[in-house]
Design an enzyme around this catalytic site. Sequence first.
Site, PDB file in Angstrom:
ATOM      1  N   ASP A 190       0.862  -1.183   0.000  1.00  0.00           N
ATOM      2  CA  ASP A 190       0.000   0.000   0.000  1.00  0.00           C
ATOM      3  C   ASP A 190       0.898   1.233   0.000  1.00  0.00           C
ATOM      4  OD1 ASP A 190      -2.201  -1.587   0.173  1.00  0.00           O
ATOM      5  OD2 ASP A 190      -2.929  -0.809   2.069  1.00  0.00           O
TER       6      ASP A 190
ATOM      7  N   LYS B 277      -9.716   0.021  -5.183  1.00  0.00           N
ATOM      8  CA  LYS B 277     -10.317  -0.433  -3.923  1.00  0.00           C
ATOM      9  C   LYS B 277     -11.260   0.643  -3.364  1.00  0.00           C
ATOM     10  CE  LYS B 277      -6.268   1.095  -1.247  1.00  0.00           C
ATOM     11  NZ  LYS B 277      -5.071   0.657  -0.497  1.00  0.00           N
TER      12      LYS B 277
ATOM     13  N   HIS C 151     -11.004  -1.968   9.966  1.00  0.00           N
ATOM     14  CA  HIS C 151      -9.838  -2.524  10.645  1.00  0.00           C
ATOM     15  C   HIS C 151     -10.209  -2.948  12.071  1.00  0.00           C
ATOM     16  CE1 HIS C 151      -7.962  -0.115   7.453  1.00  0.00           C
ATOM     17  NE2 HIS C 151      -6.959  -0.968   7.531  1.00  0.00           N
TER      18      HIS C 151
ATOM     19  N   ASP D 149      -9.325  -7.555   0.758  1.00  0.00           N
ATOM     20  CA  ASP D 149      -8.605  -6.732   1.722  1.00  0.00           C
ATOM     21  C   ASP D 149      -8.025  -7.683   2.768  1.00  0.00           C
ATOM     22  OD1 ASP D 149      -7.580  -4.501   2.967  1.00  0.00           O
ATOM     23  OD2 ASP D 149      -9.483  -3.444   3.099  1.00  0.00           O
TER      24      ASP D 149
END
Length: 549
Positions: A90, A189, A202, A274
Amino acid sequence: MEDPTILEELSVEEKVGQLLHVGIGLGNFETETGWPDEEIRTVLEEIRPGAVRVYGNHAATPHFMAQYANQLQRWAEATVHEIPLLLSCDCEYGAVDIVGHGARAYPALMGRTAAGDIDLARVVSAAVAREMVAMGLDMNHQPVVDVNTNPDNPVIGVRSPGSDPQTVSEFATAALEGIHAEEQVAVAKHFPGHGDTELDSHLELPHVTYDRETLERVHLPPFEAMIERGVDCIMTSHIVVDCLDPDRPATLSPTILTDLLRDELGFEGVVVTDAMMMDAIADNYGVGEAAVRAVDAGADLVLTGYVPAEDLLETRDAIVDAVESGELSESRIDDSVERVLALKDEYDLTERRYVEPLETLETFASDGNESIARDAYGRSFTVLGNDDVFPLESETSVLLTGIRGVHALEPHFDAAFGDVVSCSLAPSDVRTLADPKPAMEPESIDTSLETLQSVADDVDVAVVTTYAREAFPDGQRRVVEALSGELPVVVVSLGLPNEFEQLPDDVAYVATYAQDRLGLPAPFPETAGEALVELLGREANARESLPVE
């Protein structure tokens, strides 16, 4: 790898390995574990993953990352079929997301949108891709194409190009073109759109409750634009979209990944999950169960995240067991393996698997890339409110206070930001008051405000840095209000521009979009600080709108 019969030569275990996108970290550079160790070698030799997502370390250098990538590829080449790895990261702000020394930061996607220049957005993405490829990273998890329609969204924020679907589509397309110009794999994404959540996936499992018409009008168009322009991969989101599948997150939903993404939208590339270690998945499903469900739903690469080797083996074994039991058909596995191998062939990774570390250094030393970063930051800032405050004269005395940076989920004092501004404003008289208590400890705010106001009596202008992940913290608002009653104030927003409507009318407001929910890139980029100081010292042209509502 170009041999079309290779799929027939792979065992079930080897096929499943190609579906795994394992997380590996650069290690602790205070010990000897920075170099890839035997545990990593064992993982690569036993699991033979199709892709590796590298988690960075700010003590590393681009030169080291290139050597590290070469070592991973050597171990992959030593396996029986010699299939190269897809190495990913990322790098939303540039190589600073994975290495520290010698790397530069570039504006987030929202900052590139704020600059209002499609060509600049394309050039910045190409510069990031060029530096990543030089380190051996052939896949970037970019661009973010989520339409950030919710100002309380705690996870997307400045990572998104904005809140308008057309604008997001245009600037994400430019980013895609920049990535492809450097022959790097692009990953759009987070499908089918993570821009209207109020929870961070998360940490929790978000639900979005808009109707199908809103989904098609707002959140899907950027993905449709990506598919039309030939994006290589699309990453799933760990959110429940009630109008599509109220029972399963998108990552585990055949309705979303197969019926919608494949059949309706016609995407033929690689579907990447993810990170499965995120709490939205990990807290609700077992490691193996989640992987099986994701593959069954239509995922081609299962991004495990940075997890122990035993979790990687459990993931692999669960998918193998599902094939052997008939829960997953081998033809379903073959479809994904074919897509993954085709992607590697398209980018000629067999021939490009190794990089030259000395050439990596040359790429990062490029004056051209440094100029791109400086220009992009200088043009990305948005000025609203009272622009009569500008420019600050060289003899102006300045009070520099407020939040200087963020780390994890809490604001903190980042001396580097103060140093950049203080040095660059010289010979101005700069007085730095670095007490972050007004934002962090409400009970101490009155004392802090008294201190600020006493210092304000002796200066000409105050520059107050603020940071909002979601709602604007009340303590920071009170600091601005107290100072604006005493002298001219410039508010410098480090995160989302959520403060403006809550500030006094007479302040000048600068949105930098420079740090996301985790305070990345950290510390506050030196190039951004220098661009900010340049802005303070010249006439500022107020703009009518922000790239996000």
